[in-house]
Design a protein around this motif. Structure first.
Motif, PDB file in Angstrom:
ATOM      1  N   ALA A  30       0.860  -1.157  -0.151  1.00 36.40           N
ATOM      2  CA  ALA A  30       0.111  -0.106   0.041  1.00 36.40           C
ATOM      3  C   ALA A  30       0.834   1.193  -0.028  1.00 36.40           C
ATOM      4  N   VAL A  31       0.310   2.454  -0.504  1.00 37.05           N
ATOM      5  CA  VAL A  31       1.063   3.644  -0.216  1.00 37.05           C
ATOM      6  C   VAL A  31      -0.074   4.609   0.378  1.00 37.05           C
ATOM      7  N   PHE A  32       0.587   5.566   1.038  1.00 36.71           N
ATOM      8  CA  PHE A  32      -0.066   6.593   1.706  1.00 36.71           C
ATOM      9  C   PHE A  32       0.336   7.836   1.931  1.00 36.71           C
ATOM     10  N   SER A  33      -0.451   8.885   1.804  1.00 39.72           N
ATOM     11  CA  SER A  33      -0.280  10.113   2.327  1.00 39.72           C
ATOM     12  C   SER A  33       0.000  10.574   3.746  1.00 39.72           C
ATOM     13  N   ALA A  56      -2.944  15.536  -2.914  1.00 40.33           N
ATOM     14  CA  ALA A  56      -2.705  14.566  -4.016  1.00 40.33           C
ATOM     15  C   ALA A  56      -1.471  14.470  -4.990  1.00 40.33           C
ATOM     16  N   ALA A  57      -1.346  15.872  -5.321  1.00 38.19           N
ATOM     17  CA  ALA A  57      -0.417  15.968  -6.476  1.00 38.19           C
ATOM     18  C   ALA A  57       1.066  15.907  -5.833  1.00 38.19           C
ATOM     19  N   GLU A  58       1.238  15.768  -4.334  1.00 38.96           N
ATOM     20  CA  GLU A  58       2.464  15.672  -3.853  1.00 38.96           C
ATOM     21  C   GLU A  58       2.554  14.296  -3.402  1.00 38.96           C
ATOM     22  N   ARG A 189      -9.405  20.951 -15.279  1.00 39.69           N
ATOM     23  CA  ARG A 189      -7.935  21.334 -15.180  1.00 39.69           C
ATOM     24  C   ARG A 189      -7.490  20.826 -13.809  1.00 39.69           C
ATOM     25  N   ALA A 190      -8.639  21.181 -12.793  1.00 39.24           N
ATOM     26  CA  ALA A 190      -8.045  20.616 -11.353  1.00 39.24           C
ATOM     27  C   ALA A 190      -8.265  19.100 -11.299  1.00 39.24           C
ATOM     28  N   SER A 191      -9.267  18.616 -11.930  1.00 41.67           N
ATOM     29  CA  SER A 191      -9.212  17.053 -11.828  1.00 41.67           C
ATOM     30  C   SER A 191      -8.551  16.130 -12.375  1.00 41.67           C
ATOM     31  N   PHE A 192      -7.958  16.817 -13.948  1.00 38.13           N
ATOM     32  CA  PHE A 192      -7.316  15.784 -14.815  1.00 38.13           C
ATOM     33  C   PHE A 192      -6.108  16.579 -15.318  1.00 38.13           C
ATOM     34  N   GLY A 193      -5.722  17.877 -14.878  1.00 39.00           N
ATOM     35  CA  GLY A 193      -4.847  18.724 -15.582  1.00 39.00           C
ATOM     36  C   GLY A 193      -4.838  18.671 -17.096  1.00 39.00           C
ATOM     37  N   GLY A 381     -11.391  13.893   5.323  1.00 35.96           N
ATOM     38  CA  GLY A 381     -11.232  15.346   5.281  1.00 35.96           C
ATOM     39  C   GLY A 381     -11.340  15.708   3.692  1.00 35.96           C
ATOM     40  N   SER A 382     -11.029  16.906   3.260  1.00 40.24           N
ATOM     41  CA  SER A 382     -11.683  17.505   2.042  1.00 40.24           C
ATOM     42  C   SER A 382     -10.753  17.488   0.898  1.00 40.24           C
ATOM     43  N   LEU A 383      -9.879  16.640   0.902  1.00 35.53           N
ATOM     44  CA  LEU A 383      -8.647  16.640   0.024  1.00 35.53           C
ATOM     45  C   LEU A 383      -9.009  15.746  -1.061  1.00 35.53           C
ATOM     46  N   TYR A 384      -9.801  14.454  -0.851  1.00 38.13           N
ATOM     47  CA  TYR A 384      -9.923  13.383  -1.545  1.00 38.13           C
ATOM     48  C   TYR A 384     -11.350  13.047  -2.005  1.00 38.13           C
ATOM     49  N   ASP A 385     -11.747  12.066  -2.755  1.00 32.21           N
ATOM     50  CA  ASP A 385     -13.018  11.825  -3.486  1.00 32.21           C
ATOM     51  C   ASP A 385     -14.016  11.667  -2.154  1.00 32.21           C
ATOM     52  N   PRO A 386     -15.321  12.035  -2.266  1.00 28.87           N
ATOM     53  CA  PRO A 386     -16.135  11.955  -1.144  1.00 28.87           C
ATOM     54  C   PRO A 386     -16.693  10.434  -0.767  1.00 28.87           C
ATOM     55  N   MET A 387     -16.464   9.571  -1.765  1.00 30.02           N
ATOM     56  CA  MET A 387     -16.876   8.187  -1.591  1.00 30.02           C
ATOM     57  C   MET A 387     -16.128   7.441  -0.431  1.00 30.02           C
ATOM     58  N   LEU A 388     -16.929   6.995   0.565  1.00 30.00           N
ATOM     59  CA  LEU A 388     -16.475   6.023   1.518  1.00 30.00           C
ATOM     60  C   LEU A 388     -16.600   4.801   1.345  1.00 30.00           C
TER      61      LEU A 388
END
Length: 642
Positions: A30-33, A56-58, A189-193, A381-388
């Motif tokens: 697994a990877v994690f921020s 997520a960008a980092e 732009r924010a979602s896909f660059g 939090g508010s950084l990632y997709d809202p699906m739980l």
């Protein structure tokens, strides 16, 4: 088969992939921020690697850090899940260059089908019908507007580079084209660059049908039937089912063959989905929309009716195995329905929510499956997709599957974070849904009737019961009557104990029923009816709904409320980040004018002027992180300014 696979994703999909890796005896990485250091997918993997800070960008979007993590752990392959880099051709190529197997289609297929404009041209050449729309890539705002006018309103603006409803805009009025194009570009732009857009004809009351395909590296392609994904809100799927009640056997066969042709046209390999838009009144007229070159959120419903583990066959195909079955061997048995549980608050217009999961119960058992990335203590939090999570039910027929899913959602408890579980349960009981009379606009039309209305008295009764219990004297022996919460008065009738409480609006509530309070439940009997709630701190839950009941001090509220007149203040409707600021202190604004944009969980919310006036305060700049209800700006009415 691989010995070690790195899962380049997070949350419920990472947990889902890890489950299949474990069943195959494959070591998972697994990877994690930093935001996910204690997340469930981190704990369930065989090993885990930190790849960066919370943004997520980092972290999750950093190809360099993901490849470094694979090298450090000896991974031979990378599973991208869905979202993040799952449909990123550059990432697929980078994996190959690093000697890693990318568990997905070839980079060329991702690139081709990831560009919606080229994808439409390619499948159209292969004989697959497509939705009428603009042609050519890199259209300017003016060219997009001209194409929309030529097609005729209403039209749908779509990012060329992505999916999942991000950046999609339905435009019914030519006067709003410029603003909608600008907003769609920002979200894309924010979602896909990539902010490249296309425009397509809007098909009124459409149904969204998608075909699951599976292809190996030996030239074999099969489809695994369809999924109905017409129940959507803001172009985001919220309920999916398989099979669709709309299609007859002949239409199913024709659409399946079209999906196979689309897959062959781009040299596809692995699991993928070909999405079609279908006029509800004429199912035989279907149009290709796009191809998702990855695993879909809704893949469990296909797994349940076919008995095929799609993640397992992604792995086997990537390892070079040949599909052991042809199209004639695929059988669809029974019916499956899935609901996406998201961190959002239906009572506040479905704005993203957040918080700490204080109490959690996820349903299971006969015919019920929950795919989740949650555990108690999880910080949302508010950084990632809202699906739980996803709750999926299977039965021998559609009515049974729907009934099981409604019961499973009623049994879902996620206290500490507001979710849409109760809303989904009510949606699944809607007469049109029960009858299978679906279209992509149904949820938006019926949303108000499906949102829980006023807070029921029994909620306040339960909250007051908890507070009464906390006031009761502990220990044995004589009790001072003034210290007991009985309302006892010397020489007078007892005065009932009242509490100032707040869920949406403040109320003063006096308990009038009987109660039983434990550490995790509250039962109250009110007007002869017994109500039982799950409980955690100041949260109460029942049948998928949840209420955050707080104490309310009317004196303190009146004092603090004087600092900013509520009608003049612009507050954050959700925790998130300010991405656009269009005004400065001293600017004159008109009523309804767009002033700020707040983004959370990949969703934009425009903050508009409540009335004409002057910007007297502005407390944020682009990039400012804000909490829910935080004051962003104050608009002084013109009369006050003069």
């Amino acid at each position: 088969m691989f010995d070690t696979v790195l899962v380049a994703n997070r949350g419920e999909i990472a947990v889902r992939v890890i489950r299949t890796l474990r069943s195959l005896g494959v070591r998972s990485v697994a990877v994690f921020s930093d935001a996910d250091a204690d997340a469930r997918h981190v704990r369930e993997a065989d090993t885990a690697v930190r790849i960066g800070p919370a943004p997520a960008a980092e972290s999750y979007l950093s190809v360099e850090r993901l490849l470094e993590a694979a090298a450090r752990t000896g991974a031979q392959a990378v599973h991208p899940g869905y979202g993040f880099l799952a449909e990123n051709a550059s990432f697929a190529r980078a994996c190959a260059d690093a000697g890693l197997v990318f568990i997905g289609p070839p980079a060329e297929a991702i690139s081709l089908m990831g560009d919606k404009i080229r994808a439409k041209e390619t499948v159209q050449a292969a004989g697959v019908p497509v939705v009428p729309g603009s042609s050519g890539s890199g259209l300017t705002d003016a060219e997009l507007a001209d194409a929309a006018r030529e097609i005729g309103m209403p039209v749908l603006l779509k990012p060329s580079a992505g999916g999942g409803g991000k950046g999609m805009r339905l435009v019914r009025d030519t006067a709003s084209l410029a603003d909608e194009i600008a907003a769609a570009r920002r979200e894309a732009r924010a979602s896909f660059g990539d902010d490249t857009l296309l425009v397509e004809r809007w098909i009124d009351r459409p149904r969204h049908i998608e075909i699951q395909i599976l292809a190996d590296g030996h030239g074999n392609v099969v489809h695994l039937g369809e999924r109905e994904c017409s129940l959507q809100r803001r172009h985001q799927k919220i309920i999916e089912e398989a099979p669709s009640v709309l299609l007859d056997a002949d239409t199913r066969t024709a659409m399946g063959e079209a999906a196979v042709q689309a897959a062959r046209s781009c040299g596809y390999r692995g699991a993928g989905t070909v999405e079609f838009i279908v006029p509800g009144g004429d199912p035989s007229s279907y149009y290709f929309m796009e191809m998702n070159t990855r695993l879909q959120v809704e893949h469990p419903v296909t797994e349940l009716i076919t008995g095929i583990d799609l993640v397992e066959w992604q792995l086997r195909v990537a390892a070079g195995e040949q599909l052991p079955y042809g199209q004639q061997d695929i059988r669809l048995t029974g019916h499956a329905v899935e609901a996406r549980v998201c961190a959002e608050d239906p009572a506040r217009g479905f704005l993203p929510s957040g918080g700490t999961v204080l109490a959690l119960h996820e349903p299971g058992g006969d015919g019920v499956r929950t795919d989740s990335g949650l555990s108690e203590g999880t910080e949302v939090g508010s950084l990632y997709d809202p699906m739980l999570s996803k709750v999926i039910a299977y039965g021998p027929d559609r009515a049974t599957a729907l009934r099981k899913l409604r019961a499973a959602l009623a049994d879902t408890v996620t206290l500490g974070v507001q979710t849409n579980a109760g809303f989904l349960r009510r949606l699944l009981a809607h007469p049109a849904v029960v009858a299978g009379e679906l279209d992509t606009g149904l949820v938006e039309r019926e949303a108000d009737s499906l949102v829980a209305g006023d807070v029921p008295d029994e909620v306040y009764e339960a909250a007051a019961a908890v507070r009464l219990e906390a006031l009761r004297p502990r220990g044995e022996g004589w009790t001072d009557p003034f210290s007991a919460p009985s309302g006892w008065r010397l020489g007078g009738e007892p005065k009932p104990v009242g509490f100032h409480l707040r869920v949406l609006d403040p109320v003063e509530y006096t308990p009038r029923g009987t109660h039983t309070v434990t550490t995790d439940q509250v039962s109250v009997t009110l007007d002869g009816v017994r109500h039982t709630f799950h409980r955690a701190a100041d949260w109460l839950g029942r049948d998928g709904d949840a209420w955050h009941v707080r104490d309310h001090d009317p004196v303190a509220a009146s004092l603090t409320g004087a600092a900013h007149a509520g009608a003049d203040s612009l507050t954050a409707p959700m925790p998130g980040t300010v991405t656009v600021v269009k005004v400065a202190v001293g600017d004159e604004v008109a009523a309804g004018q767009s002033l700020l944009v707040v983004e959370a969980m990949k969703m934009e919310h425009v903050i508009s002027a409540p009335h004409a006036g002057t910007v007297s305060e502005l407390d944020v700049t682009p990039g400012t992180t804000v909490a829910m209800d935080q004051v962003l700006a104050v608009i002084a009415p013109h009369e006050e300014a003069e």
